[in-house]
Design a protein around this motif. Structure first.
Motif, PDB file in Angstrom:
ATOM      1  N   GLU A  84     -10.128 -44.316  -6.425  1.00 44.04           N
ATOM      2  CA  GLU A  84      -9.098 -44.451  -5.248  1.00 44.04           C
ATOM      3  C   GLU A  84      -7.847 -44.473  -5.588  1.00 44.04           C
ATOM      4  N   LEU A  85      -7.575 -44.863  -7.062  1.00 41.40           N
ATOM      5  CA  LEU A  85      -6.101 -44.646  -7.717  1.00 41.40           C
ATOM      6  C   LEU A  85      -6.309 -43.482  -8.695  1.00 41.40           C
ATOM      7  N   VAL A  86      -5.344 -42.520  -8.586  1.00 40.52           N
ATOM      8  CA  VAL A  86      -5.460 -41.293  -9.723  1.00 40.52           C
ATOM      9  C   VAL A  86      -4.032 -41.456 -10.085  1.00 40.52           C
ATOM     10  N   VAL A  87      -4.027 -41.415 -11.745  1.00 33.80           N
ATOM     11  CA  VAL A  87      -2.790 -41.447 -12.448  1.00 33.80           C
ATOM     12  C   VAL A  87      -2.659 -40.260 -13.401  1.00 33.80           C
ATOM     13  N   GLY A  88      -1.782 -39.817 -13.353  1.00 37.58           N
ATOM     14  CA  GLY A  88      -1.651 -38.656 -14.279  1.00 37.58           C
ATOM     15  C   GLY A  88      -0.819 -39.234 -15.508  1.00 37.58           C
ATOM     16  N   CYS A  89      -1.388 -38.949 -16.526  1.00 37.69           N
ATOM     17  CA  CYS A  89      -0.735 -39.305 -17.809  1.00 37.69           C
ATOM     18  C   CYS A  89       0.305 -38.161 -18.449  1.00 37.69           C
ATOM     19  N   SER A  90       1.613 -38.196 -18.324  1.00 37.15           N
ATOM     20  CA  SER A  90       2.385 -37.157 -18.467  1.00 37.15           C
ATOM     21  C   SER A  90       3.827 -37.537 -18.824  1.00 37.15           C
ATOM     22  N   GLY A  91       4.373 -37.003 -19.734  1.00 38.79           N
ATOM     23  CA  GLY A  91       6.053 -37.053 -19.554  1.00 38.79           C
ATOM     24  C   GLY A  91       6.704 -36.398 -18.589  1.00 38.79           C
ATOM     25  N   LEU A  92       6.233 -35.204 -17.919  1.00 38.22           N
ATOM     26  CA  LEU A  92       6.678 -34.665 -16.648  1.00 38.22           C
ATOM     27  C   LEU A  92       7.835 -34.161 -17.024  1.00 38.22           C
ATOM     28  N   GLU A  93       8.897 -34.644 -17.673  1.00 40.64           N
ATOM     29  CA  GLU A  93      10.116 -33.799 -18.041  1.00 40.64           C
ATOM     30  C   GLU A  93      10.794 -33.252 -16.564  1.00 40.64           C
ATOM     31  N   ALA A  94      10.926 -31.955 -16.658  1.00 41.42           N
ATOM     32  CA  ALA A  94      11.949 -31.650 -15.430  1.00 41.42           C
ATOM     33  C   ALA A  94      11.104 -31.739 -14.151  1.00 41.42           C
ATOM     34  N   ARG A  95       9.791 -31.966 -14.123  1.00 40.22           N
ATOM     35  CA  ARG A  95       9.008 -32.286 -12.958  1.00 40.22           C
ATOM     36  C   ARG A  95       8.753 -33.542 -12.398  1.00 40.22           C
ATOM     37  N   LYS A  96       9.687 -34.447 -13.119  1.00 37.06           N
ATOM     38  CA  LYS A  96       9.236 -35.884 -12.832  1.00 37.06           C
ATOM     39  C   LYS A  96       9.580 -36.489 -11.372  1.00 37.06           C
ATOM     40  N   THR A 132      -0.985 -29.459 -15.604  1.00 34.34           N
ATOM     41  CA  THR A 132      -0.499 -28.379 -14.678  1.00 34.34           C
ATOM     42  C   THR A 132      -0.016 -28.872 -13.292  1.00 34.34           C
ATOM     43  N   ASN A 133       0.869 -28.131 -12.345  1.00 33.14           N
ATOM     44  CA  ASN A 133       1.208 -28.658 -11.384  1.00 33.14           C
ATOM     45  C   ASN A 133       0.076 -29.008 -10.252  1.00 33.14           C
ATOM     46  N   ASP A 134      -1.016 -28.038 -10.260  1.00 35.67           N
ATOM     47  CA  ASP A 134      -2.365 -28.251  -9.635  1.00 35.67           C
ATOM     48  C   ASP A 134      -3.053 -29.549 -10.018  1.00 35.67           C
ATOM     49  N   ASP A 135      -3.103 -29.762 -11.131  1.00 35.03           N
ATOM     50  CA  ASP A 135      -3.683 -31.013 -11.893  1.00 35.03           C
ATOM     51  C   ASP A 135      -2.885 -32.238 -11.241  1.00 35.03           C
ATOM     52  N   LEU A 136      -1.501 -32.391 -11.236  1.00 36.11           N
ATOM     53  CA  LEU A 136      -0.550 -33.357 -10.723  1.00 36.11           C
ATOM     54  C   LEU A 136      -0.702 -33.558  -9.261  1.00 36.11           C
ATOM     55  N   SER A 137      -1.100 -32.335  -8.341  1.00 44.70           N
ATOM     56  CA  SER A 137      -1.068 -32.601  -7.136  1.00 44.70           C
ATOM     57  C   SER A 137      -2.298 -33.737  -6.621  1.00 44.70           C
ATOM     58  N   HIS A 138      -3.285 -33.888  -7.580  1.00 45.53           N
ATOM     59  CA  HIS A 138      -4.477 -34.956  -7.381  1.00 45.53           C
ATOM     60  C   HIS A 138      -3.900 -36.519  -7.681  1.00 45.53           C
ATOM     61  N   CYS A 139      -2.750 -36.495  -8.403  1.00 50.58           N
ATOM     62  CA  CYS A 139      -2.248 -37.671  -8.730  1.00 50.58           C
ATOM     63  C   CYS A 139      -1.415 -38.576  -7.859  1.00 50.58           C
ATOM     64  N   ASP A 140      -1.653 -39.867  -7.766  1.00 50.63           N
ATOM     65  CA  ASP A 140      -1.086 -40.767  -6.831  1.00 50.63           C
ATOM     66  C   ASP A 140       0.602 -40.929  -7.541  1.00 50.63           C
ATOM     67  N   TRP A 141       0.482 -41.137  -8.702  1.00 51.65           N
ATOM     68  CA  TRP A 141       1.553 -41.177  -9.640  1.00 51.65           C
ATOM     69  C   TRP A 141       1.344 -40.872 -11.213  1.00 51.65           C
ATOM     70  N   VAL A 142       2.785 -40.922 -11.679  1.00 48.52           N
ATOM     71  CA  VAL A 142       2.466 -40.570 -13.105  1.00 48.52           C
ATOM     72  C   VAL A 142       2.839 -41.766 -14.203  1.00 48.52           C
ATOM     73  N   LEU A 143       1.997 -42.071 -15.027  1.00 44.69           N
ATOM     74  CA  LEU A 143       2.351 -42.608 -16.056  1.00 44.69           C
ATOM     75  C   LEU A 143       2.694 -42.174 -17.250  1.00 44.69           C
TER      76      LEU A 143
END
Length: 261
Positions: A84-96, A132-143
Motif C-alpha cells: 500500500e506504501l511504495v518508497v523509492g530509495c534514492s538521492g534524487l539529486e536534480a529530480r527531487k 529511473t523516472n518510470d520506476d519513481l512514478s510508482h513511488c509515493d515518496w522517496v527515502l
C-alpha cells in the motif's frame, strides 16, 4: 485477481518487501538478502535482474533462505503487488522536486508506522543508474540516506542494510504519522490501465507522448490517496465510460457491475 490476506497483527516485519530493480552484481544481491535477514526481513523481489548474477547469488551462503524464496518479476508493478506504501530509495539529486523526500532516520519512523498493520515496499535501483523516472512514478515518496556530499552514492547492499537497520530498531509506530487505509499498488495500477484505455480511445493520449503521460498519470492516481470504497467507485466509473466509448449508439448501461479493488 484475488486480494492477498490481510497482514497478521504483531507480525510487522513480514509486511515489508524489498524490491531490487535491474540488479547486476551477484555480490550486491547476496549482500542485500543477508542484510534483510540480519534485521528480520525476508520478502525479496528482483525485477529484471541480470540472470547470471541472480543465479550466482542464489547459490551464495549467509542468506540462503531469503534468496531461495526471492521472486523474479517482469516489471515493477508486478513486484509491488499488495504494497500500500511504495518508497523509492534514492538521492534524487536534480529530480527531487518531483517527489516528497524524507531523510533517514525520520523516514524510517514513517515506514515503521505504516508496517504496523499494512504492507510497504522499499524500491532500490540498479548499481549503475539507480531508479529511473518510470520506476519513481510508482513511488509515493522517496527515502534518502544522508551521505557525505563528496561521496553521495552507496553500494546497493550497504544501502539496503542501512534502511533495514533504521526501520528495525524502531520499537513501535508513531501515532502522529498514522494515515487512513488506502489501496494497494496493484489496485492503483489497475485503475491506471483502465484510465489509459479511456484516454487513448477519447484521443486525449497520443502515441508519441504516451510514456511521459503514463508516468504523470501514475503519480496522479497515487496522489489521490484513494480509500478502498472510492477506488471501487472510480474504477466502476471508468469502466462505464470505457464501455460507452466502445458502444456509442447503445443506449443501455454496462452490466459488468462494480469491480472489486
Amino acid at each position: 485477481m484475488p486480494e492477498a490476506p490481510p497482514p497478521e497483527p504483531g507480525n510487522w516485519r513480514q509486511n515489508l518487501r524489498v524490491v531490487l530493480v535491474g540488479a547486476r552484481n551477484s555480490l550486491n544481491i547476496g549482500a542485500a538478502a543477508r542484510a534483510m535477514l540480519n534485521f528480520g526481513f525476508t520478502d525479496l523481489r528482483c525485477v529484471r535482474p541480470y540472470e547470471l548474477s541472480f543465479r550466482s547469488a542464489r547459490s551464495a551462503g549467509g542468506a540462503g533462505s531469503v534468496l531461495a524464496e526471492a521472486r523474479v518479476c517482469a516489471d515493477l508493478a508486478e513486484a509491488l503487488g499488495e504494497a500500500e506504501l511504495v518508497v523509492g530509495c534514492s538521492g534524487l539529486e536534480a529530480r527531487k522536486q518531483r517527489h516528497v523526500q524524507r531523510v533517514l532516520p525520520a523516514a524510517a519512523t514513517a515506514v515503521r508506522t505504516h508496517l504496523d498493520d499494512r504492507r510497504a515496499a522499499l524500491v532500490f535501483g540498479s548499481e549503475k543508474s539507480g531508479l529511473t523516472n518510470d520506476d519513481l512514478s510508482h513511488c509515493d515518496w522517496v527515502l534518502s540516506i544522508p551521505t557525505n556530499s563528496d561521496c553521495p552514492s552507496m553500494n546497493l547492499g550497504q544501502a539496503v542494510a542501512v534502511c533495514c537497520y533504521e526501520i528495525s530498531r524502531r520499537s513501535g509506530p508513531s501515532p502522529s504519522l498514522q494515515t487512513p487505509k488506502g489501496v494497494p499498488s496493484v489496485t492503483r495500477e489497475r485503475i491506471l490501465q483502465t484510465l489509459l484505455g479511456v484516454l487513448k480511445t477519447s484521443g486525449f493520449l497520443q502515441a508519441g507522448a504516451l510514456p511521459a503521460k503514463t508516468r504523470k498519470l501514475r503519480r496522479f492516481v497515487g496522489r489521490l490517496r484513494l480509500a478502498p470504497e472510492d477506488a471501487r467507485m472510480l474504477q466502476a466509473i471508468l469502466r462505464q465510460i470505457e464501455w460507452k466509448l466502445a458502444n456509442p449508439e447503445d443506449p443501455g448501461k454496462n452490466s459488468g457491475g462494480t469491480p472489486s479493488s
